[in-house]
Design a protein around this motif. Structure first.
Motif, PDB file in Angstrom:
ATOM      1  N   TYR A  33     -26.088 -20.509 -20.350  1.00  0.00           N
ATOM      2  CA  TYR A  33     -26.024 -21.203 -18.851  1.00  0.00           C
ATOM      3  C   TYR A  33     -27.408 -21.087 -18.720  1.00  0.00           C
ATOM      4  O   TYR A  33     -28.040 -20.219 -19.649  1.00  0.00           O
ATOM      5  CB  TYR A  33     -25.022 -20.164 -17.938  1.00  0.00           C
ATOM      6  N   TYR A  35     -30.642 -20.960 -15.422  1.00  0.00           N
ATOM      7  CA  TYR A  35     -31.113 -20.771 -14.388  1.00  0.00           C
ATOM      8  C   TYR A  35     -32.192 -20.190 -13.960  1.00  0.00           C
ATOM      9  O   TYR A  35     -33.220 -20.566 -15.076  1.00  0.00           O
ATOM     10  CB  TYR A  35     -30.545 -19.263 -14.237  1.00  0.00           C
ATOM     11  N   LEU A  43     -30.897 -16.094  -8.211  1.00  0.00           N
ATOM     12  CA  LEU A  43     -31.503 -17.609  -9.580  1.00  0.00           C
ATOM     13  C   LEU A  43     -30.420 -18.784  -8.819  1.00  0.00           C
ATOM     14  O   LEU A  43     -29.117 -19.004  -8.330  1.00  0.00           O
ATOM     15  CB  LEU A  43     -30.409 -16.684 -11.340  1.00  0.00           C
ATOM     16  N   GLU A 105     -18.946 -11.499 -17.342  1.00  0.00           N
ATOM     17  CA  GLU A 105     -20.078 -10.871 -16.742  1.00  0.00           C
ATOM     18  C   GLU A 105     -20.965 -11.577 -17.918  1.00  0.00           C
ATOM     19  O   GLU A 105     -20.537 -11.916 -19.114  1.00  0.00           O
ATOM     20  CB  GLU A 105     -20.127  -9.246 -18.064  1.00  0.00           C
ATOM     21  N   LEU A 106     -22.596 -12.461 -17.629  1.00  0.00           N
ATOM     22  CA  LEU A 106     -22.982 -12.773 -17.725  1.00  0.00           C
ATOM     23  C   LEU A 106     -23.721 -11.728 -19.174  1.00  0.00           C
ATOM     24  O   LEU A 106     -25.171 -11.358 -18.128  1.00  0.00           O
ATOM     25  CB  LEU A 106     -23.844 -13.804 -17.160  1.00  0.00           C
ATOM     26  N   PHE A 108     -27.884 -12.049 -20.451  1.00  0.00           N
ATOM     27  CA  PHE A 108     -29.412 -12.209 -19.883  1.00  0.00           C
ATOM     28  C   PHE A 108     -30.493 -12.424 -21.314  1.00  0.00           C
ATOM     29  O   PHE A 108     -30.086 -11.480 -21.873  1.00  0.00           O
ATOM     30  CB  PHE A 108     -29.488 -12.393 -18.911  1.00  0.00           C
TER      31      PHE A 108
ATOM     32  N   PHE B  35     -20.559  -8.657  -9.158  1.00  0.00           N
ATOM     33  CA  PHE B  35     -21.408  -8.226 -10.340  1.00  0.00           C
ATOM     34  C   PHE B  35     -22.306  -7.848  -9.005  1.00  0.00           C
ATOM     35  O   PHE B  35     -23.342  -8.439  -8.847  1.00  0.00           O
ATOM     36  CB  PHE B  35     -21.545  -9.284 -10.841  1.00  0.00           C
ATOM     37  N   TYR B  37     -26.653  -6.950 -11.008  1.00  0.00           N
ATOM     38  CA  TYR B  37     -27.509  -6.742 -11.817  1.00  0.00           C
ATOM     39  C   TYR B  37     -28.954  -6.023 -11.444  1.00  0.00           C
ATOM     40  O   TYR B  37     -29.038  -6.330  -9.706  1.00  0.00           O
ATOM     41  CB  TYR B  37     -27.800  -7.784 -12.050  1.00  0.00           C
ATOM     42  N   GLN B  39     -33.568  -6.266 -12.010  1.00  0.00           N
ATOM     43  CA  GLN B  39     -34.040  -7.116 -12.757  1.00  0.00           C
ATOM     44  C   GLN B  39     -35.778  -6.139 -12.657  1.00  0.00           C
ATOM     45  O   GLN B  39     -35.788  -6.148 -11.203  1.00  0.00           O
ATOM     46  CB  GLN B  39     -34.268  -8.612 -11.739  1.00  0.00           C
ATOM     47  N   MET B  45     -32.043  -9.532 -16.229  1.00  0.00           N
ATOM     48  CA  MET B  45     -31.037  -9.130 -15.938  1.00  0.00           C
ATOM     49  C   MET B  45     -30.292  -8.463 -16.429  1.00  0.00           C
ATOM     50  O   MET B  45     -30.082  -8.535 -18.043  1.00  0.00           O
ATOM     51  CB  MET B  45     -30.614 -10.311 -15.400  1.00  0.00           C
ATOM     52  N   PHE B  47     -26.794  -5.626 -16.320  1.00  0.00           N
ATOM     53  CA  PHE B  47     -25.708  -5.716 -15.726  1.00  0.00           C
ATOM     54  C   PHE B  47     -25.474  -4.061 -15.470  1.00  0.00           C
ATOM     55  O   PHE B  47     -25.443  -3.628 -16.107  1.00  0.00           O
ATOM     56  CB  PHE B  47     -24.099  -6.233 -17.042  1.00  0.00           C
ATOM     57  N   TYR B  50     -19.333  -4.124 -11.971  1.00  0.00           N
ATOM     58  CA  TYR B  50     -17.881  -4.892 -11.745  1.00  0.00           C
ATOM     59  C   TYR B  50     -17.306  -5.006 -10.936  1.00  0.00           C
ATOM     60  O   TYR B  50     -16.483  -3.801 -11.417  1.00  0.00           O
ATOM     61  CB  TYR B  50     -17.485  -5.729 -12.851  1.00  0.00           C
ATOM     62  N   PHE B  91     -28.948  -7.466  -7.518  1.00  0.00           N
ATOM     63  CA  PHE B  91     -28.444  -9.154  -6.912  1.00  0.00           C
ATOM     64  C   PHE B  91     -27.603  -9.123  -6.860  1.00  0.00           C
ATOM     65  O   PHE B  91     -26.667  -8.490  -8.439  1.00  0.00           O
ATOM     66  CB  PHE B  91     -28.606  -9.891  -8.720  1.00  0.00           C
ATOM     67  N   ARG B  95     -18.405 -14.808  -9.592  1.00  0.00           N
ATOM     68  CA  ARG B  95     -17.903 -14.738 -10.552  1.00  0.00           C
ATOM     69  C   ARG B  95     -16.957 -16.504  -9.735  1.00  0.00           C
ATOM     70  O   ARG B  95     -15.931 -15.511  -8.931  1.00  0.00           O
ATOM     71  CB  ARG B  95     -17.139 -14.507 -11.099  1.00  0.00           C
ATOM     72  N   ARG B 102     -17.191 -21.364 -14.450  1.00  0.00           N
ATOM     73  CA  ARG B 102     -17.466 -19.739 -14.514  1.00  0.00           C
ATOM     74  C   ARG B 102     -19.110 -19.736 -14.645  1.00  0.00           C
ATOM     75  O   ARG B 102     -18.709 -18.273 -15.159  1.00  0.00           O
ATOM     76  CB  ARG B 102     -16.904 -19.367 -15.898  1.00  0.00           C
ATOM     77  N   ALA B 103     -19.351 -19.738 -13.907  1.00  0.00           N
ATOM     78  CA  ALA B 103     -20.905 -19.611 -13.704  1.00  0.00           C
ATOM     79  C   ALA B 103     -20.699 -18.324 -12.249  1.00  0.00           C
ATOM     80  O   ALA B 103     -19.629 -18.204 -12.108  1.00  0.00           O
ATOM     81  CB  ALA B 103     -21.671 -21.016 -13.136  1.00  0.00           C
ATOM     82  N   LEU B 104     -22.275 -17.309 -12.181  1.00  0.00           N
ATOM     83  CA  LEU B 104     -22.608 -16.725 -11.421  1.00  0.00           C
ATOM     84  C   LEU B 104     -22.939 -17.159 -10.131  1.00  0.00           C
ATOM     85  O   LEU B 104     -24.131 -18.131 -10.808  1.00  0.00           O
ATOM     86  CB  LEU B 104     -22.637 -15.721 -11.700  1.00  0.00           C
ATOM     87  N   THR B 105     -22.463 -17.252  -9.223  1.00  0.00           N
ATOM     88  CA  THR B 105     -23.499 -17.774  -7.883  1.00  0.00           C
ATOM     89  C   THR B 105     -24.610 -15.995  -6.927  1.00  0.00           C
ATOM     90  O   THR B 105     -23.174 -15.724  -7.123  1.00  0.00           O
ATOM     91  CB  THR B 105     -22.794 -17.835  -7.017  1.00  0.00           C
ATOM     92  N   PHE B 106     -25.391 -16.231  -7.568  1.00  0.00           N
ATOM     93  CA  PHE B 106     -26.352 -14.959  -7.381  1.00  0.00           C
ATOM     94  C   PHE B 106     -26.708 -15.079  -5.650  1.00  0.00           C
ATOM     95  O   PHE B 106     -27.175 -16.017  -5.348  1.00  0.00           O
ATOM     96  CB  PHE B 106     -27.559 -15.127  -7.673  1.00  0.00           C
ATOM     97  N   GLY B 107     -26.842 -13.984  -5.298  1.00  0.00           N
ATOM     98  CA  GLY B 107     -27.794 -13.876  -3.842  1.00  0.00           C
ATOM     99  C   GLY B 107     -29.184 -13.777  -3.914  1.00  0.00           C
ATOM    100  O   GLY B 107     -29.983 -13.896  -5.390  1.00  0.00           O
TER     101      GLY B 107
END
Lengths: 117, 116
Positions: A33, A35, A43, A105-106, A108, B35, B37, B39, B45, B47, B50, B91, B95, B102-107
């Motif tokens: 991916y 971002y 992101l 889990e991604l 990075f 999830f 994360y 930063q 990022m 993890f 979960y 963040f 999922r 299958r990507a993640l959408t982030f706040g």
């Protein structure tokens, strides 16, 4: 050690130039991916690839292009068509679709910071 | 479409105290994953934790725990015994379903500052 390597860490570009950001992983992950992160924001997904030789647009794909010729590599090209390319770019990878033994889990890389002069 | 909301742009906490970072989500899917994360200023990022939508117990990982309230669609991160090294952006992410990309959408994130 296994992980994701992004290069360069910092990149400066003149307006009208294309630049390519490198992303290499040795985690044997199928999915990769890209971002984009703007200051103080979350992101946003640019492109993703679930398997070699296949990739799909994310939410903000305009002005970007990718390729996925090898499982390990997923380079991102920021083209001159991208109106506001200055940002922090993060590459990530994860295990395959349909795998029920993992969380999705991604993992990075450390990111590439692009500045347009 | 899925959406993640983090309403606290910034938070302060005293060293050794606990802090809760809020996260609410919106989805019509029954199966999803949440999830958190971290930063740091370096940009990577990391993890943290979960929570699966079908998990009956709240997830815990060391000093991190996730307060999962499914009916309220909230997944707050609790950090116990804060340390100076906890200062970072945090963040919350969701999922997307297996049938999707299958990507993640982030706040938008919460900046936590731990004060000595």
């Amino acid at each position: 050690d296994g992980g994701i390597t992004q290069s360069p860490k910092y990149l400066f570009r003149k307006e009208g130039q294309n630049v390519t950001l490198s992303c290499e992983q040795n985690l044997n992950h199928d999915a990769m991916y890209w971002y984009r992160q703007d200051p103080g924001q979350g992101l946003r997904l640019i492109y993703y690839s679930q398997i070699v030789n296949d990739f799909q647009k994310g939410d903000i794909a305009e002005g970007y292009s990718v390729s996925r010729e090898k499982k390990e590599s997923f380079p991102l090209t920021v083209t001159s068509a991208q109106k506001n390319p200055t940002a922090f770019y993060l590459c990530a990878s994860s295990t395959a679709l349909g795998s029920t033994t993992n969380t999705g889990e991604l993992f990075f890389g450390e990111g590439s910071r692009l500045t347009v002069l | 479409a899925q959406k993640i909301t983090q309403t606290q742009p910034g938070m302060f906490v005293q060293e050794k105290e606990a802090v809760t970072l809020d996260c609410t989500y919106d989805t019509s899917d029954q199966s999803y994953g949440l999830f958190w994360y971290k930063q740091p200023s370096s940009g990577e990022m990391i993890f943290l934790i979960y929570q699966g939508s079908y998990d009956e117990q709240n997830a815990t990982e060391g000093r991190y725990s996730l307060n999962f309230q499914k009916a309220r669609k909230s997944a707050n991160l609790v950090i116990s015994a804060s340390q100076l090294g906890d200062s970072a952006m945090y963040f919350c992410a969701m999922r997307e379903p297996y049938t999707g990309r299958r990507a993640l959408t982030f706040g938008s994130g919460t900046r936590l500052q731990v004060q000595p």
